[in-house]
Design a protein around this motif. Structure first.
Motif, PDB file in Angstrom:
ATOM      1  N   ASN A 202       0.861  -1.173   0.000  1.00 37.13           N
ATOM      2  CA  ASN A 202       0.000   0.000   0.000  1.00 37.13           C
ATOM      3  C   ASN A 202       0.906   1.233   0.000  1.00 37.13           C
ATOM      4  OD1 ASN A 202      -1.723   2.189   0.713  1.00 37.13           O
ATOM      5  ND2 ASN A 202      -3.212   0.717   1.512  1.00 37.13           N
ATOM      6  N   GLU A 203       1.200   1.720  -1.205  1.00 36.91           N
ATOM      7  CA  GLU A 203       2.137   2.822  -1.376  1.00 36.91           C
ATOM      8  C   GLU A 203       1.690   4.073  -0.624  1.00 36.91           C
ATOM      9  OE1 GLU A 203       4.221   5.396  -4.984  1.00 36.91           O
ATOM     10  OE2 GLU A 203       2.450   4.178  -5.412  1.00 36.91           O
ATOM     11  N   GLN A 204       0.395   4.376  -0.667  1.00 39.15           N
ATOM     12  CA  GLN A 204      -0.067   5.602  -0.018  1.00 39.15           C
ATOM     13  C   GLN A 204       0.079   5.522   1.497  1.00 39.15           C
ATOM     14  OE1 GLN A 204      -3.699   7.245  -1.511  1.00 39.15           O
ATOM     15  NE2 GLN A 204      -3.725   8.871   0.008  1.00 39.15           N
ATOM     16  N   LYS A 205      -0.329   4.397   2.102  1.00 36.64           N
ATOM     17  CA  LYS A 205      -0.202   4.277   3.551  1.00 36.64           C
ATOM     18  C   LYS A 205       1.266   4.247   3.976  1.00 36.64           C
ATOM     19  CE  LYS A 205      -3.081   1.987   6.121  1.00 36.64           C
ATOM     20  NZ  LYS A 205      -3.871   0.893   6.704  1.00 36.64           N
ATOM     21  N   ALA A 206       2.100   3.556   3.208  1.00 39.44           N
ATOM     22  CA  ALA A 206       3.528   3.509   3.533  1.00 39.44           C
ATOM     23  C   ALA A 206       4.138   4.904   3.449  1.00 39.44           C
ATOM     24  CB  ALA A 206       4.254   2.550   2.595  1.00 39.44           C
ATOM     25  N   THR A 207       3.759   5.662   2.429  1.00 38.44           N
ATOM     26  CA  THR A 207       4.281   7.015   2.259  1.00 38.44           C
ATOM     27  C   THR A 207       3.803   7.921   3.388  1.00 38.44           C
ATOM     28  OG1 THR A 207       4.327   6.724  -0.139  1.00 38.44           O
ATOM     29  CG2 THR A 207       4.401   8.991   0.683  1.00 38.44           C
ATOM     30  N   GLU A 208       2.513   7.846   3.707  1.00 34.68           N
ATOM     31  CA  GLU A 208       1.985   8.658   4.798  1.00 34.68           C
ATOM     32  C   GLU A 208       2.702   8.332   6.111  1.00 34.68           C
ATOM     33  OE1 GLU A 208      -2.286   8.315   5.025  1.00 34.68           O
ATOM     34  OE2 GLU A 208      -2.541   8.986   2.944  1.00 34.68           O
TER      35      GLU A 208
ATOM     36  N   PHE B 194       3.914   8.123  -5.848  1.00 35.32           N
ATOM     37  CA  PHE B 194       3.379   8.795  -4.657  1.00 35.32           C
ATOM     38  C   PHE B 194       4.479   9.027  -3.631  1.00 35.32           C
ATOM     39  CE2 PHE B 194       0.919   9.184  -0.716  1.00 35.32           C
ATOM     40  CZ  PHE B 194       0.011  10.157  -1.098  1.00 35.32           C
ATOM     41  N   TRP B 195       5.264   7.993  -3.343  1.00 31.78           N
ATOM     42  CA  TRP B 195       6.365   8.099  -2.373  1.00 31.78           C
ATOM     43  C   TRP B 195       7.294   9.240  -2.766  1.00 31.78           C
ATOM     44  CZ3 TRP B 195       7.931   5.109   1.979  1.00 31.78           C
ATOM     45  CH2 TRP B 195       9.225   5.366   2.443  1.00 31.78           C
TER      46      TRP B 195
END
Length: 184
Positions: free
Chosen positions: A8-14, A80-81
């Motif tokens: 989950n790129e978005q959750k990992a980035t957040e 995203f990241w």
């Protein structure tokens, strides 16, 4: 058990951006990689689910989230990241590219977990976290290579019984199917 979870790129980035913001906007590679591993590990312990849905391997530097490792160290693509977090290879560091990623996917409980783990481990250096993660029972010295960390083994060392591990693995498979059907 899914062979690998769907990152989950978005959750990992957040999560990474929140941790980096708490750290002052910049850290060495290993600090952020290890902090995110500890976040997923603790999330499994508390809620039977990770935050990032990455997959894990034992490297000489301890257990790591492999997709995050590849984004940071191997410059793997991640739109995203990279919008929010930049890599400084010359210094083996990562930094926020301005403001942290807005929190849209992380739950309140997950952001609280990130803050708790920052309180506990935020003052460690990346090297300190490498040493610490070498003490975790799921890490096996790969002797210069890499060894996948089986999710069932991770769950076992976190205290789950075999029947709970099977249930969690089954639920994760169902989530994967549902996410793919819904296009999440």
């Amino acid at each position: 058990m899914p062979d690998t979870l769907t990152f989950n790129e978005q959750k990992a980035t957040e999560a990474a951006a929140l941790l980096l913001n708490l750290k002052g906007g910049r850290s060495d590679y290993w600090w952020i990689i290890k902090m995110l591993y500890l976040v997923d590990r603790e999330a499994f312990k508390r809620w039977e689910r990770p935050v990032t849905y990455d997959f894990y391997e034992s490297l000489p530097y301890g257990p790591v989230l492999m997709t995050v490792y590849n984004i940071i160290v191997k410059n793997a693509p991640s739109v995203f990241w990279k919008r929010y977090i930049g890599t400084l290879p010359k210094y083996s560091e990562v930094q926020l590219n301005g403001s942290p990623a807005p929190i849209r996917k992380l739950s309140r409980a997950e952001t609280e977990l990130l803050s708790e783990l920052f309180e506990e481990f935020g003052h460690f250096s990346g090297g300190d976290l490498v040493k610490y993660t070498h003490t975790l029972p799921e890490w096996h010295d790969p002797h210069g290579s890499a060894i996948p960390i089986d999710l069932a083994e991770l769950l076992q060392v976190l205290g789950y019984r075999p029947e709970d591990i099977k249930r969690i693995e089954s639920e994760l498979k169902e989530e994967e199917v549902l996410d793919s059907v819904l296009g999440r």
